[in-house]
Design an enzyme around this catalytic site. Structure first.
Site, PDB file in Angstrom:
ATOM      1  N   ASN A   1       0.848  -1.199   0.000  1.00 35.34           N
ATOM      2  CA  ASN A   1       0.000   0.000   0.000  1.00 35.34           C
ATOM      3  C   ASN A   1       0.879   1.243   0.000  1.00 35.34           C
ATOM      4  O   ASN A   1       1.973   1.266   0.600  1.00 35.34           O
ATOM      5  CB  ASN A   1      -1.002   0.002   1.163  1.00 35.34           C
ATOM      6  CG  ASN A   1      -0.399  -0.199   2.529  1.00 35.34           C
ATOM      7  OD1 ASN A   1       0.651  -0.830   2.671  1.00 35.34           O
ATOM      8  ND2 ASN A   1      -1.060   0.313   3.544  1.00 35.34           N
TER       9      ASN A   1
ATOM     10  N   GLU B   1      -3.081  -4.822  -2.871  1.00 35.10           N
ATOM     11  CA  GLU B   1      -3.602  -5.757  -3.882  1.00 35.10           C
ATOM     12  C   GLU B   1      -3.664  -5.089  -5.256  1.00 35.10           C
ATOM     13  O   GLU B   1      -3.291  -5.676  -6.272  1.00 35.10           O
ATOM     14  CB  GLU B   1      -5.024  -6.216  -3.493  1.00 35.10           C
ATOM     15  CG  GLU B   1      -5.108  -6.946  -2.173  1.00 35.10           C
ATOM     16  CD  GLU B   1      -5.378  -6.019  -0.992  1.00 35.10           C
ATOM     17  OE1 GLU B   1      -4.802  -4.919  -0.924  1.00 35.10           O
ATOM     18  OE2 GLU B   1      -6.173  -6.416  -0.129  1.00 35.10           O
TER      19      GLU B   1
ATOM     20  N   CYS C   1     -10.137  -4.943   0.600  1.00 36.18           N
ATOM     21  CA  CYS C   1     -11.264  -3.999   0.643  1.00 36.18           C
ATOM     22  C   CYS C   1     -12.179  -4.226  -0.565  1.00 36.18           C
ATOM     23  O   CYS C   1     -11.831  -4.943  -1.512  1.00 36.18           O
ATOM     24  CB  CYS C   1     -10.752  -2.560   0.675  1.00 36.18           C
ATOM     25  SG  CYS C   1     -10.220  -1.939  -0.932  1.00 36.18           S
TER      26      CYS C   1
HETATM   27  N1  THU Z   1      -5.290  -1.361   2.616  1.00 32.72           N
HETATM   28  C1  THU Z   1      -4.729  -2.231   1.705  1.00 32.72           C
HETATM   29  O1  THU Z   1      -3.564  -2.073   1.307  1.00 32.72           O
HETATM   30  N2  THU Z   1      -5.498  -3.242   1.246  1.00 32.72           N
HETATM   31  C2  THU Z   1      -6.794  -3.457   1.603  1.00 32.72           C
HETATM   32  O2  THU Z   1      -7.473  -4.249   0.962  1.00 32.72           O
HETATM   33  C3  THU Z   1      -7.347  -2.745   2.746  1.00 32.72           C
HETATM   34  C4  THU Z   1      -6.648  -1.481   3.098  1.00 32.72           C
HETATM   35  C5  THU Z   1      -4.473  -0.251   3.109  1.00 32.72           C
HETATM   36  C6  THU Z   1      -4.956   1.111   2.673  1.00 32.72           C
HETATM   37  C7  THU Z   1      -4.415   1.992   3.765  1.00 32.72           C
HETATM   38  O3  THU Z   1      -3.097   2.380   3.414  1.00 32.72           O
HETATM   39  C8  THU Z   1      -4.352   1.088   4.989  1.00 32.72           C
HETATM   40  O4  THU Z   1      -4.477  -0.235   4.514  1.00 32.72           O
HETATM   41  C9  THU Z   1      -5.442   1.349   6.012  1.00 32.72           C
HETATM   42  O5  THU Z   1      -6.689   1.326   5.432  1.00 32.72           O
END
Ligand code: THU
Length: 134
Positions: free
Chosen positions: A42, A55, A90
């Site tokens: 992320n 992802e 998510c």
């Molecule tokens: N995040 C992801 O990388 N993948 C997901 O499917 C859920 C959320 C990240 C986004 C943000 O940087 C952190 O997790 C908190 O939401």
């Protein structure tokens, strides 16, 4: 490539996360039918909404490199680099998976260094909207 090996690559990808705002590091490892693995992390942004999940980083890296046929993805995440249970994809990432993957695409959700839960995309996004609806 075993499921656990793919999960370990996702765990290692957590180290690449750029997370000055949430502190949640997330890593993903995407296996293609050609046998390549694309990792993602992320990447957050001061304006918040440009943040991209691990992802989608992995999927978009693969697509931009000419790979669109995927077998499975592993996802690991937690606060401050610590995995304390599942960090499932998510809704936006599930929708992006539905663009490229069929309902049997496997999603391995890491729950610890050496354990994971296994889902299909259909488990995570039933009755999805996709190009098949158009
Ligand atoms: N995040 C992801 O990388 N993948 C997901 O499917 C859920 C959320 C990240 C986004 C943000 O940087 C952190 O997790 C908190 O939401």
């Amino acid at each position: 490539m075993t499921n656990q090996e793919l999960c370990t690559l996702a765990i290692n990808a957590m180290d690449r996360a750029y997370v000055p705002y949430s502190g949640y590091t997330v890593g993903a490892a995407l296996l293609t039918t050609s046998g390549k693995v694309f990792i993602g992390c992320n990447i957050e942004n001061a304006a918040y909404s440009p943040t991209i999940c691990a992802e989608r980083t992995a999927i978009f890296k693969a697509v931009s490199e000419g790979e669109k046929d995927f077998v499975k993805i592993a996802v690991a995440g937690g606060k401050g680099g610590k995995i304390e249970g599942a960090f499932p994809p998510c809704g936006v990432c599930r929708q992006v998976m539905a663009e490229f993957c069929d309902k049997n695409f496997e999603v391995l959700v890491v729950t610890s260094k050496d354990s994971f839960e296994k889902y299909t995309l259909a488990d995570l996004l039933p009755h999805s909207f996709s190009k098949d609806c158009m």
